[in-house]
Design a protein around this motif. Structure first.
Motif, PDB file in Angstrom:
ATOM      1  N   GLN A 148       0.829  -1.216   0.000  1.00 48.89           N
ATOM      2  CA  GLN A 148       0.000   0.000   0.000  1.00 48.89           C
ATOM      3  C   GLN A 148       0.862   1.265   0.000  1.00 48.89           C
ATOM      4  OE1 GLN A 148      -2.965  -0.100   3.087  1.00 48.89           O
ATOM      5  NE2 GLN A 148      -4.345   1.214   1.898  1.00 48.89           N
ATOM      6  N   PHE A 149       1.984   1.209   0.748  1.00 48.90           N
ATOM      7  CA  PHE A 149       2.945   2.310   0.732  1.00 48.90           C
ATOM      8  C   PHE A 149       4.301   1.758   0.294  1.00 48.90           C
ATOM      9  CE2 PHE A 149      -0.262   3.405   3.916  1.00 48.90           C
ATOM     10  CZ  PHE A 149      -0.689   4.629   3.428  1.00 48.90           C
ATOM     11  N   GLN A 150       4.944   2.466  -0.626  1.00 52.25           N
ATOM     12  CA  GLN A 150       6.231   2.013  -1.157  1.00 52.25           C
ATOM     13  C   GLN A 150       7.315   2.069  -0.085  1.00 52.25           C
ATOM     14  OE1 GLN A 150       6.813   0.912  -4.341  1.00 52.25           O
ATOM     15  NE2 GLN A 150       4.692   1.197  -4.979  1.00 52.25           N
ATOM     16  N   LYS A 151       7.310   3.176   0.675  1.00 55.65           N
ATOM     17  CA  LYS A 151       8.383   3.407   1.652  1.00 55.65           C
ATOM     18  C   LYS A 151       7.762   3.875   2.960  1.00 55.65           C
ATOM     19  CE  LYS A 151       9.926   6.373  -1.275  1.00 55.65           C
ATOM     20  NZ  LYS A 151      10.488   7.611  -1.732  1.00 55.65           N
ATOM     21  N   PRO A 152       8.463   3.662   4.085  1.00 55.22           N
ATOM     22  CA  PRO A 152       7.958   4.156   5.374  1.00 55.22           C
ATOM     23  C   PRO A 152       7.630   5.651   5.331  1.00 55.22           C
ATOM     24  CG  PRO A 152       9.900   2.780   5.726  1.00 55.22           C
ATOM     25  CD  PRO A 152       9.729   2.914   4.245  1.00 55.22           C
ATOM     26  N   GLU A 153       8.480   6.441   4.663  1.00 56.06           N
ATOM     27  CA  GLU A 153       8.215   7.895   4.591  1.00 56.06           C
ATOM     28  C   GLU A 153       6.883   8.193   3.916  1.00 56.06           C
ATOM     29  OE1 GLU A 153      11.124   6.132   3.890  1.00 56.06           O
ATOM     30  OE2 GLU A 153      11.972   7.386   2.294  1.00 56.06           O
ATOM     31  N   ASP A 154       6.513   7.350   2.977  1.00 55.15           N
ATOM     32  CA  ASP A 154       5.244   7.577   2.268  1.00 55.15           C
ATOM     33  C   ASP A 154       4.061   7.404   3.221  1.00 55.15           C
ATOM     34  OD1 ASP A 154       6.785   7.868   0.015  1.00 55.15           O
ATOM     35  OD2 ASP A 154       6.286   5.910  -0.833  1.00 55.15           O
TER      36      ASP A 154
ATOM     37  N   PRO B 124      -6.123   7.823   8.367  1.00 52.84           N
ATOM     38  CA  PRO B 124      -4.731   7.783   8.813  1.00 52.84           C
ATOM     39  C   PRO B 124      -4.281   6.450   9.395  1.00 52.84           C
ATOM     40  CG  PRO B 124      -5.967   9.502   9.991  1.00 52.84           C
ATOM     41  CD  PRO B 124      -6.907   8.835   9.072  1.00 52.84           C
ATOM     42  N   PHE B 125      -5.196   5.680   9.922  1.00 51.75           N
ATOM     43  CA  PHE B 125      -4.798   4.515  10.710  1.00 51.75           C
ATOM     44  C   PHE B 125      -4.290   3.344   9.866  1.00 51.75           C
ATOM     45  CE2 PHE B 125      -7.598   7.223  13.127  1.00 51.75           C
ATOM     46  CZ  PHE B 125      -6.711   7.569  14.135  1.00 51.75           C
ATOM     47  N   THR B 126      -4.569   3.369   8.582  1.00 48.99           N
ATOM     48  CA  THR B 126      -3.996   2.353   7.692  1.00 48.99           C
ATOM     49  C   THR B 126      -2.497   2.618   7.481  1.00 48.99           C
ATOM     50  OG1 THR B 126      -4.445   3.683   5.720  1.00 48.99           O
ATOM     51  CG2 THR B 126      -6.145   2.111   6.379  1.00 48.99           C
ATOM     52  N   ALA B 127      -2.052   3.809   7.857  1.00 46.73           N
ATOM     53  CA  ALA B 127      -0.678   4.215   7.560  1.00 46.73           C
ATOM     54  C   ALA B 127       0.251   4.105   8.774  1.00 46.73           C
ATOM     55  CB  ALA B 127      -0.668   5.637   7.005  1.00 46.73           C
ATOM     56  N   PHE B 128      -0.265   3.594   9.882  1.00 46.31           N
ATOM     57  CA  PHE B 128       0.605   3.343  11.036  1.00 46.31           C
ATOM     58  C   PHE B 128       1.208   1.947  10.896  1.00 46.31           C
ATOM     59  CE2 PHE B 128      -1.712   6.997  12.590  1.00 46.31           C
ATOM     60  CZ  PHE B 128      -0.720   7.694  13.279  1.00 46.31           C
ATOM     61  N   VAL B 129       1.948   1.803   9.821  1.00 44.75           N
ATOM     62  CA  VAL B 129       2.594   0.540   9.489  1.00 44.75           C
ATOM     63  C   VAL B 129       3.762   0.342  10.456  1.00 44.75           C
ATOM     64  CG1 VAL B 129       3.699  -0.706   7.594  1.00 44.75           C
ATOM     65  CG2 VAL B 129       2.045   1.090   7.074  1.00 44.75           C
TER      66      VAL B 129
ATOM     67  N   ARG C  67      -0.314   9.805   6.475  1.00 43.70           N
ATOM     68  CA  ARG C  67      -1.126   9.975   7.689  1.00 43.70           C
ATOM     69  C   ARG C  67      -1.055  11.396   8.209  1.00 43.70           C
ATOM     70  NH1 ARG C  67       3.085   5.942  10.670  1.00 43.70           N
ATOM     71  NH2 ARG C  67       4.291   7.499  11.800  1.00 43.70           N
ATOM     72  N   LYS C  68       0.132  12.030   8.077  1.00 46.79           N
ATOM     73  CA  LYS C  68       0.232  13.427   8.511  1.00 46.79           C
ATOM     74  C   LYS C  68      -0.654  14.324   7.652  1.00 46.79           C
ATOM     75  CE  LYS C  68       4.367  14.977   9.885  1.00 46.79           C
ATOM     76  NZ  LYS C  68       5.851  15.103   9.985  1.00 46.79           N
ATOM     77  N   GLY C  69      -0.682  14.029   6.345  1.00 47.15           N
ATOM     78  CA  GLY C  69      -1.539  14.804   5.459  1.00 47.15           C
ATOM     79  C   GLY C  69      -3.001  14.675   5.841  1.00 47.15           C
ATOM     80  N   ALA C  70      -3.419  13.444   6.129  1.00 47.66           N
ATOM     81  CA  ALA C  70      -4.817  13.213   6.510  1.00 47.66           C
ATOM     82  C   ALA C  70      -5.132  13.949   7.813  1.00 47.66           C
ATOM     83  CB  ALA C  70      -5.086  11.713   6.648  1.00 47.66           C
ATOM     84  N   PHE C  71      -4.244  13.855   8.789  1.00 51.97           N
ATOM     85  CA  PHE C  71      -4.481  14.549  10.066  1.00 51.97           C
ATOM     86  C   PHE C  71      -4.500  16.067   9.872  1.00 51.97           C
ATOM     87  CE2 PHE C  71      -2.618  10.712  12.459  1.00 51.97           C
ATOM     88  CZ  PHE C  71      -3.836  10.351  13.030  1.00 51.97           C
TER      89      PHE C  71
END
Ligand code: ASC
Length: 128
Positions: free
Chosen positions: A1-7, A55-60, A12-16
């Motif tokens: 879903q995300f290529q890199k941790p930074e992504d 955002p919560f899908t992005a707390f990988v 999630r920061k963008g969504a927040f």
């Protein structure tokens, strides 16, 4: 879903960030800083409710390093984090329902409750 941790962190920061902008517009009305506009409150609450689920899908795992204030407890105490995130999603759902009534008192109450669920997770899971 995300290529890199930074992504994932950026996402999630963008969504927040966008959620906070729209939540804040309701807050300005709830606090009497701008005149109450029922249609604007409704539109902002709808956006907040939609964004709250993102955002919560992005707390990988492994995304507690870099440009983030995420505390390791998000992963070590994942059940509590999940509970807190669900409480926020539920509270902004109620805010959305209140906004649809157009009743400012109901919006104020629901806004206050929702704000508490934001703060609870910041206190437990976000670094200063
Ligand atoms: C906001 C915002 C938050 C919450 C939090 C509530 O408007 O941007 O993060 O409310 O401050 O305590």
């Amino acid at each position: 879903q995300f290529q890199k941790p930074e992504d994932a962190i950026k996402y999630r920061k963008g969504a927040f960030t966008v959620m906070a902008a729209h939540f804040g517009r309701i807050g300005a009305m709830a606090q009497g800083k701008v005149p109450f506009d029922a249609a604007a409150a409704q539109s902002n609450a709808e956006i907040v409710a939609t964004l709250s689920r993102l955002p919560f899908t992005a707390f990988v795992e492994g995304t507690d390093k870099g440009e983030t204030r995420a505390k390791p407890e998000i992963w070590t105490d994942a059940a509590k984090f999940k509970e807190g995130s669900q409480a926020m999603i539920d509270a902004v759902g109620k805010l959305n329902a209140a906004a649809k009534t157009g009743n400012l008192d109901q919006i104020k109450a629901a806004f206050g409750d929702a704000g508490k669920t934001c703060k609870a997770c910041h206190d437990n899971f976000r670094k200063e």
